[in-house]
Design an enzyme around this catalytic site. Sequence first.
Site, PDB file in Angstrom:
ATOM      1  N   LYS A 115      -3.166   5.660  -6.241  1.00 21.43           N
ATOM      2  CA  LYS A 115      -1.799   5.694  -6.554  1.00 21.43           C
ATOM      3  C   LYS A 115      -1.279   6.622  -7.537  1.00 21.43           C
ATOM      4  CE  LYS A 115      -2.295   1.515  -3.942  1.00 21.43           C
ATOM      5  NZ  LYS A 115      -2.954   0.104  -3.978  1.00 21.43           N
ATOM      6  N   TRP A 151      -1.884  -9.007  -3.294  1.00 17.75           N
ATOM      7  CA  TRP A 151      -2.958  -8.779  -3.969  1.00 17.75           C
ATOM      8  C   TRP A 151      -3.483  -9.571  -4.978  1.00 17.75           C
ATOM      9  CZ3 TRP A 151      -5.219  -5.297  -1.382  1.00 17.75           C
ATOM     10  CH2 TRP A 151      -4.615  -4.239  -0.867  1.00 17.75           C
ATOM     11  N   ASP A 185      -4.153  -6.253 -12.873  1.00 14.21           N
ATOM     12  CA  ASP A 185      -4.230  -5.352 -11.938  1.00 14.21           C
ATOM     13  C   ASP A 185      -3.137  -4.076 -12.090  1.00 14.21           C
ATOM     14  OD1 ASP A 185      -4.511  -3.606  -9.639  1.00 14.21           O
ATOM     15  OD2 ASP A 185      -4.365  -5.247  -8.293  1.00 14.21           O
TER      16      ASP A 185
HETATM   17  C1  LIG Z   1      -3.539  -0.736  -3.660  1.00 17.21           C
HETATM   18  C2  LIG Z   1      -3.788  -1.714  -4.235  1.00 17.21           C
HETATM   19  C3  LIG Z   1      -4.967  -2.506  -4.483  1.00 17.21           C
HETATM   20  C4  LIG Z   1      -6.295  -2.337  -3.411  1.00 17.21           C
HETATM   21  O1  LIG Z   1      -6.954  -1.149  -3.836  1.00 17.21           O
HETATM   22  P1  LIG Z   1      -8.122  -0.555  -3.013  1.00 17.21           P
HETATM   23  O2  LIG Z   1      -8.531   0.434  -3.819  1.00 17.21           O
HETATM   24  O3  LIG Z   1      -7.594  -0.472  -1.448  1.00 17.21           O
HETATM   25  O4  LIG Z   1      -9.247  -1.730  -2.938  1.00 17.21           O
HETATM   26  C5  LIG Z   1      -4.966  -3.531  -5.246  1.00 17.21           C
HETATM   27  N1  LIG Z   1      -4.160  -3.848  -6.025  1.00 17.21           N
HETATM   28  C6  LIG Z   1      -2.999  -3.260  -5.826  1.00 17.21           C
HETATM   29  C7  LIG Z   1      -1.763  -3.569  -7.087  1.00 17.21           C
HETATM   30  C8  LIG Z   1      -2.834  -2.228  -5.190  1.00 17.21           C
HETATM   31  O5  LIG Z   1      -1.528  -1.631  -5.063  1.00 17.21           O
END
Ligand SMILES: *Cc1c(COP(=O)(O)O)cnc(C)c1O
Length: 360
Positions: free
Chosen positions: A196, A102, A172
């Site tokens: 999540k 990521w 993030d």
């Molecule tokens: C799942 C995830 C993403 C991607 O998210 P999307 O909504 O599928 O674009 C980005 N960063 C982290 C840390 C993630 O766990």
Amino acid sequence: MERVYNFSAGPSMLPLPVLEKAQKELVCYGDSGMSVMEMSHRSKVFEEIIQGAEKLLRELMNIPDNYKVMFLQGGGSTQFAMIPMNLFKNSKKADFIKTGQWAKKAAEEASKFGTANIVASSEDKTYSYIPVLDKSKFSPDADYFYITYNNTIYGTRYTELPDTGNVPLVADISSNIMSEVMDVSKFGLLFAGAQKNVGPAGVTIVIMRDDLIGAPIDGTPTMLTYETHAKADSLYNTPPCFAIYVAKLVFEWIKENGGVKGIQAMNEEKAGILYDFLDASRIFKGTVVYKDRSLMNVPFVTDSEELNAKFIKEAAANGFVNLKGHRTVGGMRASIYNAMPIEGVSKLVEFMKKFETENK
Ligand SMILES: *Cc1c(COP(=O)(O)O)cnc(C)c1O
């Protein structure tokens, strides 16, 4: 069929009381006579939902007044582009710590609009640790400094944030939002896709310091400009109404469970149960260095691919599903987000003990 314990990395479990409340209100929300899916995003009823969600989020995360909360679309991945497009205001340079896929994707996207400087990486050991930082490698003139707070795929997390001085820290928090107490004032921008820890896929939460909003790079589309959404209180266009509504129910559930502090205590207990077992096990072992272990995503392996596959299959047959690890790590991964009950983890460990006895 009965509900299973779902260890998926995302989309992942939602709290059962939230699903049940959404079910109860699905056809007719309050006295509106319609479903949240059917109502105008400009209606009074929906206004109360979106404002209520923001109010709860602010309260639960203790978000200071000089931060704007936005409910956007496009997932976490769209933020990888929106951040450089809006924050590359001066040097058009940003520092990144490469702790996994990521962070790598975020840096690659930023490099389309300026310079993405990798100050540290843990790629040498399949991202199984958080690298030690050498501050002399930081760019003092960077427009922002970027981290992935919790690394969903590799199961690492920061226990100490980098000291970036006056350079805004961007994080993030897609896989650890509201799972542990965070000091929002330490960040310039925080973002999380909902699927999540917060709700169904479709809404992305952005928490951004006021003074960073505005002045995107030339040619930035209206929809990718934070200012557009900040000025319109996330109602510039039709927002993901239903996802925002479910997120609000999740926030209410978090509040009823002791707020983020209460949830963190539960998460520490859950992670403790699983890691203690892994540390003592003769056939299973965790893949991450002790001090950087995630509370949310727990990758583990046996020493044989065959045994891994057997475990995943038998676990699924016993109601513990989605335990297959990411293809770049192999083995297993148990994602134990906020909604995973303590009971789900202790039952998984019981099952692992039984498997161990049968397969030593
Ligand atoms: C799942 C995830 C993403 C991607 O998210 P999307 O909504 O599928 O674009 C980005 N960063 C982290 C840390 C993630 O766990």
